[in-house]
Structure formats: C-alpha cells, structure tokens
Design a protein around this motif. Structure first.
Motif, PDB file in Angstrom:
ATOM      1  N   HIS A 191      38.362  81.545  31.914  1.00 57.72           N
ATOM      2  CA  HIS A 191      37.653  82.619  32.612  1.00 57.72           C
ATOM      3  C   HIS A 191      36.474  83.139  31.789  1.00 57.72           C
ATOM      4  CE1 HIS A 191      40.780  82.284  35.424  1.00 57.72           C
ATOM      5  NE2 HIS A 191      41.646  83.100  34.870  1.00 57.72           N
ATOM      6  N   LEU A 192      36.670  83.272  30.491  1.00 54.71           N
ATOM      7  CA  LEU A 192      35.578  83.759  29.631  1.00 54.71           C
ATOM      8  C   LEU A 192      34.428  82.763  29.589  1.00 54.71           C
ATOM      9  CD1 LEU A 192      37.535  85.327  26.625  1.00 54.71           C
ATOM     10  CD2 LEU A 192      36.227  86.543  28.367  1.00 54.71           C
ATOM     11  N   ARG A 193      34.748  81.499  29.529  1.00 58.10           N
ATOM     12  CA  ARG A 193      33.687  80.491  29.512  1.00 58.10           C
ATOM     13  C   ARG A 193      32.911  80.483  30.828  1.00 58.10           C
ATOM     14  NH1 ARG A 193      35.548  74.575  28.159  1.00 58.10           N
ATOM     15  NH2 ARG A 193      36.683  74.933  30.091  1.00 58.10           N
ATOM     16  N   ASP A 194      33.625  80.585  31.943  1.00 56.74           N
ATOM     17  CA  ASP A 194      32.946  80.650  33.239  1.00 56.74           C
ATOM     18  C   ASP A 194      32.093  81.909  33.341  1.00 56.74           C
ATOM     19  OD1 ASP A 194      34.105  78.285  34.013  1.00 56.74           O
ATOM     20  OD2 ASP A 194      35.683  79.206  35.221  1.00 56.74           O
ATOM     21  N   ALA A 195      32.644  83.039  32.864  1.00 60.29           N
ATOM     22  CA  ALA A 195      31.901  84.305  32.923  1.00 60.29           C
ATOM     23  C   ALA A 195      30.627  84.238  32.101  1.00 60.29           C
ATOM     24  CB  ALA A 195      32.787  85.447  32.428  1.00 60.29           C
ATOM     25  N   ARG A 196      30.683  83.579  30.941  1.00 65.57           N
ATOM     26  CA  ARG A 196      29.501  83.454  30.092  1.00 65.57           C
ATOM     27  C   ARG A 196      28.469  82.506  30.708  1.00 65.57           C
ATOM     28  NH1 ARG A 196      28.139  84.293  24.757  1.00 65.57           N
ATOM     29  NH2 ARG A 196      29.312  86.216  25.095  1.00 65.57           N
ATOM     30  N   ALA A 197      28.966  81.467  31.406  1.00 62.95           N
ATOM     31  CA  ALA A 197      28.071  80.462  31.987  1.00 62.95           C
ATOM     32  C   ALA A 197      27.312  81.002  33.200  1.00 62.95           C
ATOM     33  CB  ALA A 197      28.858  79.220  32.377  1.00 62.95           C
ATOM     34  N   LYS A 235      32.236  91.889  32.339  1.00 65.34           N
ATOM     35  CA  LYS A 235      32.121  93.290  31.932  1.00 65.34           C
ATOM     36  C   LYS A 235      32.871  93.559  30.637  1.00 65.34           C
ATOM     37  CE  LYS A 235      32.880  97.992  33.674  1.00 65.34           C
ATOM     38  NZ  LYS A 235      33.372  98.810  34.829  1.00 65.34           N
ATOM     39  N   HIS A 236      34.040  92.943  30.481  1.00 62.20           N
ATOM     40  CA  HIS A 236      34.899  93.215  29.315  1.00 62.20           C
ATOM     41  C   HIS A 236      34.976  91.986  28.407  1.00 62.20           C
ATOM     42  CE1 HIS A 236      36.170  96.903  31.338  1.00 62.20           C
ATOM     43  NE2 HIS A 236      36.394  96.185  32.428  1.00 62.20           N
ATOM     44  N   PHE A 237      33.894  91.268  28.292  1.00 66.21           N
ATOM     45  CA  PHE A 237      33.895  90.006  27.550  1.00 66.21           C
ATOM     46  C   PHE A 237      34.360  90.194  26.103  1.00 66.21           C
ATOM     47  CE2 PHE A 237      32.172  86.535  25.093  1.00 66.21           C
ATOM     48  CZ  PHE A 237      32.370  85.423  25.904  1.00 66.21           C
ATOM     49  N   SER A 238      33.780  91.159  25.398  1.00 64.72           N
ATOM     50  CA  SER A 238      34.109  91.362  23.979  1.00 64.72           C
ATOM     51  C   SER A 238      35.572  91.756  23.792  1.00 64.72           C
ATOM     52  CB  SER A 238      33.195  92.434  23.376  1.00 64.72           C
ATOM     53  OG  SER A 238      31.849  92.025  23.429  1.00 64.72           O
ATOM     54  N   VAL A 298      41.732  86.182  20.570  1.00 63.24           N
ATOM     55  CA  VAL A 298      41.894  85.806  19.158  1.00 63.24           C
ATOM     56  C   VAL A 298      43.224  86.332  18.620  1.00 63.24           C
ATOM     57  CG1 VAL A 298      40.985  86.126  16.820  1.00 63.24           C
ATOM     58  CG2 VAL A 298      39.420  85.687  18.732  1.00 63.24           C
ATOM     59  N   PHE A 299      43.547  87.583  18.943  1.00 60.89           N
ATOM     60  CA  PHE A 299      44.798  88.197  18.506  1.00 60.89           C
ATOM     61  C   PHE A 299      45.993  87.416  19.058  1.00 60.89           C
ATOM     62  CE2 PHE A 299      48.068  91.618  18.989  1.00 60.89           C
ATOM     63  CZ  PHE A 299      48.247  91.874  17.633  1.00 60.89           C
ATOM     64  N   THR A 300      45.905  86.994  20.314  1.00 60.84           N
ATOM     65  CA  THR A 300      46.979  86.231  20.956  1.00 60.84           C
ATOM     66  C   THR A 300      47.175  84.875  20.295  1.00 60.84           C
ATOM     67  OG1 THR A 300      46.576  87.313  23.090  1.00 60.84           O
ATOM     68  CG2 THR A 300      47.739  85.201  23.140  1.00 60.84           C
TER      69      THR A 300
END
Length: 269
Positions: free
Chosen positions: A57-63, A78-81, A88-90
């Motif tokens: 999902h993050l990769r799609d959102a960034r693309a 909206k909440h990418f960071s 990373v924590f997971t």
C-alpha cells in the motif's frame, strides 16, 4: 451500528483484518491436520502478512502522483511517514519473534520470506499474474505453521483442501481488482482486470467458484463441517460478485471479501 462500521473500515484500511484472517485460517488448518500451531509462529504470520500488505500500500501510495482515488491509498498517502515508522517497528519485532520459532518452522519460513521479497521487487513486472502470486504466497503463509510440523505424508484429500483455499484466496483478490478497475486504470496500476477486462474477470470468478463447489462435493465425505465452511466462503464471495452494485459504497465489498477468512472460526469454536 454506524460507529462500528466506521471503526471496521479503518481496521480494513490498515489491513488488520487480513492479518487476523490469516491467523484464524492457520489455526483452522492446524485443527484439520491435528497439530498444535506455535503461538510465536502465529504472531510472526500476523505481523508478516500485515507488513507485506502495508509495504504494498505504501509503495502504491508513493507511486500515485495525484490524490489517490481509493480510501486505502489516500490514507497511506496522508499518513505515509507514520505508517512507514510502524512498518519498520513491526519488521524489527518480527525478526526477534522468528528467533523464538521452532527451527523446523523458522527455516521454511525464512525461505518463504525470501520468496516474498523477490515478489515485492518484481511485482511491477508480473502484470496480470499479480493476483495469482499473492494468492499463492498467502496460501503458503497460512499453511506453513501446520504443514512444517506435520510428520506424515499428505493424502489426496488434504491437497484438495489446499487447492480450495488457494482458489478462495484467488477469487477474493480478483473480486477486489474488479471493484478497483476504474481506479487502477486511471492510475495505470496493473491487474488481471486491466489486462483482460471486467467481463472476462467475472467469468473467471464464476468458473473458479464452480470449480470450488465441485471440489466441495468431493470434500464432503472427508468432513461435512469443513466442507460447509468452504461452501459458505465460496457463496459469500459469489454474493459479493452478484450484488456488486450495492456494495460499492463505503467499501462494503472489501469488508465482506476480507471477512470471508473469518468464517473458519466457527469450525474452531
């Protein structure tokens, strides 16, 4: 009721229900194969499934260069960071949990994790095969905690079970791609539907559903309760397809589609 629905929509957007469904299905197969599934393996499965979906999902959102058309991608834009930090924590927690898993599960689990990494790298080149590979990896991940500790050979009926679960996962993913067709085409995202069109995809889902029903008849002699669980899962997905127009609002199709993997809990209870 509206509050519960809105809350569950966030659970769905965050893919928490997908992770929970994977755990329930892993316990389901553990019960069928008559083995005790390690709680550490279940925790690792939940975190890994969530991490894979979140990376996707993050990769799609960034693309996507404009404001995303879907709630899921808009949320991750909206909440990418924040989501990246959680990811990373997971992954760090997941790594330490792997150290606690029995070796006979950890080794094939690491191999499967390597295959998943290859998939994430090559995903953009898979084109119309994306749903097939995701269903395959999801099935392998759900089965791993029980199959890895099974000490006897699999009879044919168990392979039928595995095949039915894979078909169910594939139907689920094709349904989502069908509902997301317009958004994926607009944002130039590849899927089975963008390559072959909605009509062919509907026929494919119906064909898979028919095949699953036929396999369910074969499964009935093994365990009627297990057969009924798969029949209900199949009927639920086909119902989402049939009532497609009524389920677009508020992403009900995605909520019901992912809730399919909660149904095996009735067998556990």
């Amino acid at each position: 009721m509206k509050v519960v629905r809105n809350l569950y929509q966030y659970v769905n957007i965050l893919s928490l229900d997908v992770a929970a469904g994977a755990v329930i299905c892993a316990l389901f197969f553990g019960r069928i194969f008559q083995v005790t599934v390690s709680p550490y393996a279940l925790a690792t499965l939940a975190l890994t499934v969530w991490a894979i979906y979140t990376v996707d999902h993050l990769r799609d959102a960034r693309a996507i260069r404009t404001v995303a058309a879907t709630d899921r991608h808009r949320f991750h834009q909206k909440h990418f960071s924040t989501m990246l930090t959680l990811l990373v924590f997971t992954v760090v927690i997941d790594f330490f949990l792997i150290l606690l898993i029995p070796r006979n599960i950890a080794m094939p689990g690491c191999f499967l994790g390597f295959i998943v990494l290859i998939y994430l790298v090559l995903q953009r080149y898979l084109k119309f095969l994306k749903e097939f590979f995701v269903a395959l990896l999801y099935t392998a991940g759900v089965l791993l905690p029980s199959i890895a500790i099974t000490t006897w050979e699999f009879p044919l009926i168990y392979w039928v079970l595995v095949g039915k679960f894979f078909i169910t996962a594939l139907m689920n993913l094709l349904l989502f791609s069908l509902f997301d067709y317009e958004e994926d085409r607009h944002q130039q995202q590849d899927s089975f539907v963008t390559w072959f069109g909605p009509a062919s995809t509907r026929k494919g889902i119906l064909l898979l559903g028919t095949l699953n029903i036929l396999l369910g008849i074969f499964l009935w002699s093994f365990d009627p309760a297990v057969a009924l669980i798969f029949i209900f899962m199949n009927v639920m997905l086909l119902s989402v397809l049939i009532f497609q127009r009524h389920l677009v609002s508020d992403n009900w199709y995605r909520i019901l589609g992912d809730a399919v993997f909660f149904l095996p809990i009735f067998y556990l209870l």
